[in-house]
Write a protein that holds these residues in place. Structure first.
Motif, PDB file in Angstrom:
ATOM      1  N   VAL A 165     -10.390  26.105  -3.337  1.00  0.00           N
ATOM      2  CA  VAL A 165     -11.746  26.393  -3.811  1.00  0.00           C
ATOM      3  C   VAL A 165     -12.161  27.705  -3.180  1.00  0.00           C
ATOM      4  CG1 VAL A 165     -14.155  25.706  -3.707  1.00  0.00           C
ATOM      5  CG2 VAL A 165     -12.413  24.015  -4.248  1.00  0.00           C
ATOM      6  N   LEU A 211      -3.710  24.804  -4.925  1.00  0.00           N
ATOM      7  CA  LEU A 211      -5.114  24.671  -5.331  1.00  0.00           C
ATOM      8  C   LEU A 211      -5.978  25.164  -4.181  1.00  0.00           C
ATOM      9  CD1 LEU A 211      -5.183  20.965  -6.626  1.00  0.00           C
ATOM     10  CD2 LEU A 211      -4.846  23.021  -8.006  1.00  0.00           C
ATOM     11  N   PRO A 246     -12.375  17.798  -7.538  1.00  0.00           N
ATOM     12  CA  PRO A 246     -12.838  19.123  -7.103  1.00  0.00           C
ATOM     13  C   PRO A 246     -14.063  19.016  -6.202  1.00  0.00           C
ATOM     14  CG  PRO A 246     -12.233  19.190  -9.418  1.00  0.00           C
ATOM     15  CD  PRO A 246     -12.157  17.744  -9.005  1.00  0.00           C
ATOM     16  N   LEU A 306     -12.579  26.810  -8.614  1.00  0.00           N
ATOM     17  CA  LEU A 306     -11.280  26.236  -8.256  1.00  0.00           C
ATOM     18  C   LEU A 306     -10.193  27.212  -8.687  1.00  0.00           C
ATOM     19  CD1 LEU A 306      -9.512  23.609  -7.624  1.00  0.00           C
ATOM     20  CD2 LEU A 306      -9.565  23.292 -10.102  1.00  0.00           C
ATOM     21  N   LEU A 360     -17.117  25.574 -10.921  1.00  0.00           N
ATOM     22  CA  LEU A 360     -17.290  24.165 -10.602  1.00  0.00           C
ATOM     23  C   LEU A 360     -18.723  23.668 -10.596  1.00  0.00           C
ATOM     24  CD1 LEU A 360     -14.746  23.683  -7.693  1.00  0.00           C
ATOM     25  CD2 LEU A 360     -14.582  22.790 -10.007  1.00  0.00           C
TER      26      LEU A 360
END
Ligand SMILES: [Zn+2]
Length: 716
Positions: free
Chosen positions: A220, A218, A177, A230, A149
């Protein structure tokens, strides 16, 4: 072209392309240990030299990269291959590569499938197996693709949109994100599907598991000394710890997670909703053929019974009986039937009070005559064809189901084998009573409920509402036949078993199933499609937006109905309180547009509003197939299109929630609304319209808090 010619062509293609269509391929290169899967413009690269590592997923047409980091497995290492990858042609068409490896104590099987004839789609499926000799805790198992990211401004600004709940109640939940990075470690976002958009390029990520409750996740992740990435796709537990059956594995036991379906498309989040809906249709989560549910009138809102018993001692049988005799008689129901008939409703729906006690499910003949005679009366005296019934299941306190009609075997047991009770503190202190709490899975409860529902259907009930469906909690009674303790999964499957058996014996019945984990509420936990079409179908509950539907609409809460319709064709049922509506029938039309099975109740005290409802119902009944069977499109939250393709016609509902009048001008492409671009159209109800080939511009005048119904027809 005849069917057999088509079949021959299909067989030919299968032979030539070994289960795939042009533009789809799986290549395995042993020297480099690399597999490359191509499905149209979607390309996946799996490296196996250091272990199973699906490290690249991209759109070859736009160059957008979805995954560019090492696949994230628990422990930060890769499963080591223990056999050569297998490429096989699937009986249903398409091809798959299966990678088998070992990761710490687990065997991992990761399968990537290219479904035949679906360019741009790749499926991922993961199985975990315990090869050891002791129980393994796998509740923290999670894996997925990685997108680095931190250095990519464009990726950081890309957008995630929840499917179906882009708005949950009034809250719009789109996020980037970049929004995820500050979240505490371990924060996981779950949804049935995601639209991951960057401009007009969207990756649809759908989790599909009709055997266990599971979501698309999802997260991180920030590995030590590495940049944030991610995680998406893959699998893992979420919510209350589902899929529960993946939380631990006995020696030799395996668990296969649901598939993750990746589809690349040109378009935005809404196009992804439609693609999600098309996929779900293909799985059987579609509109029933010739769906034509009767419009309900609910006796609840004008009848004092429910409000008396919920304000007083709801659970005291003597109080319930007394209140039923006073407020829930044949005459009361006839008064409701008269209103239903005047409005044009097709089914009288009886909410709590019709049976012999709280959730007894036994028709109270003493008060209402026999059920068959009651239906005969509805038909002969009021022209109402159907009867619908509220059926609340086990409930949990403070919801109440009288345990007395059942044997003691229905009770939940705690870890020590003691009956779990709840103290009902209603009425005077001497009436307070500790009563056993019911285990939903207990055969003594389950079997009685099924028999009672079958009897209600045998005697002519058209519709049953499964309310009180929430998980009844852990139970340790080994005689109940469930795990120790009872799982959410078993609870849901138990109730679904009742539903499926009723539908098997009475396939014409319509059943609405409240969320089978949370029961009656405005929240949704269970994936919308879960257990649907296995093979019995059911209707969805309209998130309890029935009591004050005007407030729900003005606050934005009931946009949940709109987004559900964009993502699924499974019908929603709701019966709304018309006393909350205005003289423009705003609430009526909002719910008529979004609940394919419409119910109403409560005669508005203002005769003008009541007249508006009668007029609206006449229009609704005339156009009913558009609402019950039409393809639903949303131009935006306030403009809904219902298209009947075979008629090449549509109905458009427009809404203005502001207090001041609004002139709404909008354009749309006819072909995108399921209408032929080659016809000339007229639009009844619009103040003006202008067609330019495929494009239609419409102008409509709306008063403050108003609804308009436009009819789009092709001219002769
Ligand atoms: Zn039990």
């Amino acid at each position: 072209m005849s069917k057999w010619v088509l079949q021959l062509i299909t067989i030919g293609l299968t032979m030539v392309f070994c289960g795939l269509t042009p533009g789809q391929s799986i290549q395995w290169d042993e020297p480099t240990g690399q597999a490359v899967l191509v499905s149209g413009r979607l390309e996946l690269v799996v490296q196996t030299k250091d272990g199973i590592n699906a490290h690249r997923l991209r759109d070859t047409q736009t160059g957008r990269v979805y995954a560019d980091g090492d696949y994230l497995w628990p422990g930060g290492t890769f499963p080591q291959l223990w056999s050569k990858p297998v490429i096989k042609t699937l009986p249903e068409g398409g091809k798959a590569i299966i990678l088998n490896g070992k990761l710490a104590d687990l065997l991992i099987s990761q399968q990537f499938t290219i479904p035949q004839g679906k360019p741009g789609v790749i499926l991922e499926k993961i199985t975990i197996t315990n090869p050891g000799t002791s129980l393994l805790d796998t509740s923290r198992f999670a894996c997925g693709f990685a997108r680095r990211l931190t250095d990519d401004a464009e990726a950081l600004r890309s957008q995630f949109c929840y499917i179906p709940f882009r708005r949950y109640h009034s809250l719009v939940r789109d996020f980037t994100p970049a929004d995820m990075i500050p979240a505490a470690a371990g924060t996981v976002w779950g949804s049935e599907g995601w639209a991951w958009s960057q401009g007009q390029n969207t990756l649809l990520i759908t989790k599909y598991n009709n055997d266990d409750m599971e979501w698309s996740l999802l997260e991180v992740v920030k590995p030590e000394n590495e940049k944030a990435a991610l995680r998406f796709g893959g699998c893992g537990l979420w919510g209350r710890g589902d899929p529960e059956r993946a939380a631990s594995l006995k020696p030799g036991q395996a668990f296969t997670f649901g598939i993750t379906r990746f589809e690349v498309l040109d378009g935005d989040w809404k196009d992804a909703f439609y693609a999600h809906r098309a996929f779900m249709d293909g799985q059987g989560h579609a509109l029933p053929n010739d769906y034509n549910p009767p419009v309900h009138w609910n006796e609840l809102y004008d009848n004092e019974y429910y409000f008396k018993v919920t304000a007083g001692a709801f659970q005291q049988p003597s109080f319930v009986k007394e209140t039923q005799k006073k407020y829930y008689t044949l005459d009361h129901m006839k008064a409701e039937a008269a209103k239903a008939s005047e409005l044009g409703c097709e089914c009288l729906y009886l909410d709590p009070g019709w049976d012999t006690g709280p959730s007894h499910f036994v028709w109270d003949e003493a008060r209402l005559g026999t059920q068959r005679d009651f239906i005969k009366m509805l038909r002969q005296e009021y022209g109402i064809q159907h009867l619908g019934l509220w059926c609340a299941l086990a409930h949990t306190p403070p919801g109440y189901t009288d345990p007395k009609p059942y044997s003691v075997d229905v009770a939940r047991l705690d870890e020590n084998g003691n009956v779990i009770t709840f103290l009902w503190q209603a009425g005077s202190p001497d009436q307070h009573e500790a009563q056993p709490v019911i285990c939903s899975y207990s055969p003594a409860f389950h079997d009685v409920k099924l028999k009672q529902m079958l009897k209600l259907c045998e005697d002519g009930a058209k519709f049953l509402m499964f309310d009180g469906s929430q998980y009844t909690g852990p139970c340790y009674d080994s005689s109940h036949g469930h795990s120790i303790p009872l799982t959410r999964h078993e609870h849901v499957m138990g109730y679904y078993g009742i539903l499926a058996e009723v539908m098997r014996q009475y396939p014409e019945t319509l059943i609405e199933l409240h969320d089978p984990v949370l029961g009656p509420s405005s929240e949704r936990y269970t994936p919308i499609y879960f257990c649907h079409a296995r093979p019995a179908t059911f209707e969805l509950w309209g998130y309890e937006y029935m009591w004050g539907p005007m407030g729900n609409l003005l606050s934005g809460d009931s946009t949940m109905l709109y987004y559900t319709n964009l993502a699924y064709n499974i019908p929603i049922y709701l019966h709304i309180n018309l006393k909350d509506d205005n003289a423009n029938a705003l609430v009526f039309w909002w719910n008529a547009s979004l609940c394919r099975h419409l119910g109403v109740g409560g005669k508005h005290p203002d005769e003008n509003v009541w007249q508006a409802h009668k007029d609206a119902m006449q229009t609704y009944l005339r156009l009913k197939p558009f609402f019950t069977q039409g393809e639903f499109y949303g131009l935006d939250e306030m403009i809904h299109v219902h298209t009947l393709k075979e008629k090449n016609a549509a109905v458009i509902n427009c809404f203005n929630l502001a207090e001041t009048p609004e002139t709404k001008t909008f354009t749309f492409n006819l072909s995108q609304m399921g209408l032929s671009a080659n016809a000339k159209y007229e639009i009844k109800g619009a103040s003006s319209f202008k067609q330019d080939g495929d494009q239609m511009e419409v102008k409509v005048e709306l008063a403050g808090r108003d609804a308009a119904v436009l009819e789009v027809k092709s001219g002769k």
